[in-house]
Each structure stands twice: as C-alpha cells, then as structure tokens.
Design a protein around this motif. Sequence first.
Motif, short mmCIF file in Angstrom:
data_model
loop_
_atom_site.label_atom_id
_atom_site.label_comp_id
_atom_site.label_asym_id
_atom_site.label_seq_id
_atom_site.Cartn_x
_atom_site.Cartn_y
_atom_site.Cartn_z
N UNK A 55 0.83 -1.22 0.00
CA UNK A 55 0.00 0.00 0.00
C UNK A 55 0.86 1.26 0.00
N UNK A 56 1.94 1.23 0.77
CA UNK A 56 2.78 2.43 0.87
C UNK A 56 3.65 2.61 -0.37
N UNK A 57 3.96 1.52 -1.07
CA UNK A 57 4.79 1.58 -2.28
C UNK A 57 4.12 0.71 -3.36
N UNK A 58 3.05 1.20 -3.97
CA UNK A 58 2.31 0.39 -4.96
C UNK A 58 3.23 -0.10 -6.08
N UNK A 59 3.04 -1.36 -6.45
CA UNK A 59 3.86 -1.94 -7.50
C UNK A 59 5.14 -2.58 -7.01
N UNK A 60 5.40 -2.51 -5.70
CA UNK A 60 6.63 -3.07 -5.17
C UNK A 60 6.64 -4.59 -5.34
N UNK A 61 7.83 -5.15 -5.52
CA UNK A 61 8.00 -6.60 -5.65
C UNK A 61 8.56 -7.14 -4.34
N UNK A 62 7.87 -8.13 -3.79
CA UNK A 62 8.30 -8.72 -2.52
C UNK A 62 8.94 -10.09 -2.75
N UNK A 63 9.88 -10.40 -1.89
CA UNK A 63 10.47 -11.73 -1.83
C UNK A 63 10.38 -12.18 -0.39
N UNK A 64 9.67 -13.25 -0.12
CA UNK A 64 9.31 -13.63 1.24
C UNK A 64 10.06 -14.87 1.68
N UNK A 65 10.73 -14.78 2.82
CA UNK A 65 11.42 -15.92 3.42
C UNK A 65 10.95 -16.06 4.86
N UNK A 66 10.63 -17.28 5.24
CA UNK A 66 10.07 -17.54 6.56
C UNK A 66 11.18 -17.84 7.56
N UNK A 67 11.31 -16.99 8.59
CA UNK A 67 12.33 -17.20 9.62
C UNK A 67 11.73 -17.24 11.02
N UNK A 68 10.43 -16.92 11.15
CA UNK A 68 9.74 -16.93 12.44
C UNK A 68 8.58 -17.91 12.38
N UNK A 69 8.25 -18.54 13.52
CA UNK A 69 7.09 -19.42 13.55
C UNK A 69 5.84 -18.62 13.91
N UNK A 70 4.72 -19.31 14.11
CA UNK A 70 3.47 -18.63 14.40
C UNK A 70 3.44 -17.93 15.73
N UNK A 71 4.40 -18.26 16.61
CA UNK A 71 4.55 -17.53 17.87
C UNK A 71 5.48 -16.33 17.71
N UNK A 72 5.96 -16.11 16.49
CA UNK A 72 6.87 -15.00 16.24
C UNK A 72 8.29 -15.26 16.68
N UNK A 73 8.65 -16.53 16.88
CA UNK A 73 9.96 -16.87 17.43
C UNK A 73 10.83 -17.53 16.37
N UNK A 74 12.07 -17.12 16.31
CA UNK A 74 13.07 -17.73 15.45
C UNK A 74 14.42 -17.60 16.12
N UNK A 75 15.47 -17.97 15.42
CA UNK A 75 16.80 -17.79 15.99
C UNK A 75 17.77 -17.30 14.94
N UNK A 76 18.94 -16.93 15.39
CA UNK A 76 19.93 -16.32 14.50
C UNK A 76 20.39 -17.28 13.42
N UNK A 77 20.51 -18.57 13.74
CA UNK A 77 20.95 -19.53 12.74
C UNK A 77 20.00 -19.55 11.55
N UNK A 78 18.70 -19.52 11.82
CA UNK A 78 17.72 -19.55 10.73
C UNK A 78 17.78 -18.26 9.91
N UNK A 79 17.95 -17.14 10.59
CA UNK A 79 18.07 -15.86 9.88
C UNK A 79 19.31 -15.85 8.99
#
Length: 348
Positions: free
Chosen positions: A158-182
């Motif tokens: 919404x803030x930058x219409x037309x932007x291209x995103x690249x999504x990588x999952x590093x957090x679980x549904x509790x919002x928790x991850x660790x540095x190794x995964x990042x």
Amino acid sequence: MERSGEPPALIRPGQLITDLRGAGALERWTHAASAADGVCTVRLTAGVDPLQIAADLGDRGHLVSPNHVFVGQPLWFGGPASRAVPAEPIAWTPGPGAPGGPQIAVLDTGITEHPWWKPAPWFGEVGMSAAELADADHDGRLDPQAGHGTFIAGLLVRRAPGVRLRVLKVLDGNGIGDEARVLRALHRLRHDPPGILNLSFGGHTPGDRPPPLLGAALAGLAESGTVAVACAGNTPSARPFWPAALPGVIAVGALDTAELAPAPFTAHGPWVDACARGEWLASSFLDIGGFRGYARWSGTSFAAALVSAAIAEVARHGCVPAEAAADVLDPDRGERMPGLGVVVPARL
C-alpha cells in the motif's frame, strides 16, 4: 539466558553458531554439529558454558556466537492492540506502480494469499516454505503472531504500490526464530541481493554485544547494495536491540496514531535512525475466524515496514536504494523526533 549483573537475553541453550573455520576451533567441545547455507550450528557437550567459549574464541579472531533467539515485534502488552484485532475490509486496489523499483525481501512469519497481491507475479514465486500458517501447533486457536508477515506485506504494497516482494520464513506462528535460521535466509539472498531488506524482529544479546555473524552477513549484503531496515523493538528502553542497532542497519522506532509523539512502547536512543506510525495500523491479514483478511495491530514491526516502503517508493524514481534511504533519512528534509531519528510519514 542471564548471568548475574547482566541484563537478560535469550539464546538457544548449549548451542553456538559459527562458520567452517570456527567449527574446527570448537571441535573439542562439540557434541554434535550441522552445517547448512554457510552456517554451522554446534551443540556443545554438557557443562560447557557457551558464552565463555564464544568470548574466548571471539578474542582469538573466530566468528563464534551464541545462537540468539529473535522475536517478532508487534505490541504484546497494554493498549487495545496487544494482539491483532479484526478490521473492516479496506477498499484498496493495487495499481501497476512504476516499473523498475527495488525488490524488498521480507524475513518474517511468511505470507498468505490476499486480494491485494494474488495476481502479482512475485506472489506466484512464493514457495510453500514461506506459507503463513494460522495454527501450526493444532490447538484450535490462532497462533499469537500468525499473520505478522502478511500484515507487513500489506503495509509495503500500500505504501509503495507496485513493489515486488520476496518472502522468506524465519519466524514461527509464535513470532519466534533464531539467529541460525536468519543467517541461512540471508545466505540464500547473496546470489540475488534485494534492494531492501525488511527485518521486523530482533532481540537482545548477553552483555549487549553486537552479534558478529549477523553483522558480517548484513555487511556483505550492504556491499552488494542492499539497504537493511529493522524494527527498534517494543522494549521501551534505550537498550540496543539487534539487528536494528548494528552499524549500517536503519533502526526504526514507532510513533503514535497521530504521528506526533513517540508510541509508549517504542525503543529509543542514539542508535535509532527513523520513526513512523506504529500504533493502530490497518493492513492485510489472514481470512480466519472473526478476521476477513484484514486486521489492526501495533508495534515497531510495522513502523519498520513503512520506512522500508518509503525507501522503495523513492527508489522507483530512478535512484539506487542507498541513495533513496539517504533521501528519506535526510534531517534537512524532514522533522526529527528526539531519541527516534527522522520522522517518516505513513501516507497510507
């Protein structure tokens, strides 16, 4: 993990992370080890102090660190938006935007299908590994931070219409991850670096020392032209929050709904570079339960996304992301908020 006299920090017990050279130096204390995407995770033998070993080997020039735990940063305490709450559908139609803008890599909880981006080519490239899960633990309830990545994606488009995103999952549904995964995710970005990197998570470290492997990984991407933006955290204190407080990373705090004062939960301090609205924002969400694909939420997580999008919007007009970031953060072009840096308008 907490030592006497030190502020608390979260790490994976009995683990260190390092590169191949450091793994060799750790061999005498190693119970088990695994390597993937340029990162070695070492499980130490019982009774070995990971902080002491990391400090000793670090002093000898090795890249060795505890495996820090990172957490997404929506608001967790107080106020009406401690958790995402349902919002009315937002009448917004994605436009084509200007061609040639930078790609934003979003390291988060993943993303789900939504009308705002369902036809977008970049969404067709999102793999199942980045799918946002509503109830990963199968307890019949929405996971506490499920929808976090989808909410952030909506702010970006919404803030930058037309932007291209690249999504990588590093957090679980509790919002928790660790540095190794990042670190593994950042390693996968090296062959095709994004223009902008949005990191709406973070944490503290023992002794408030900068995480060396994460700092090296982000510095390497910066050399390739990537601008990293990270949330300053909902602490609310001046204690350094990583990765936001790393050199070269744009640390973002949160403003209130009127964008006139600091949000009561925001971190602050000389290491914070910019701020944007972080209270009671509306964006895309999961279509589940009382939610119909839209929610309201608060947190520095979402202020960081607005700053990433503002940089992308400037960069679409013909400059590289680093130049766009300098323009957005130019103190002579915008208002400054004490302890929070340059004010970046939401413009949603």
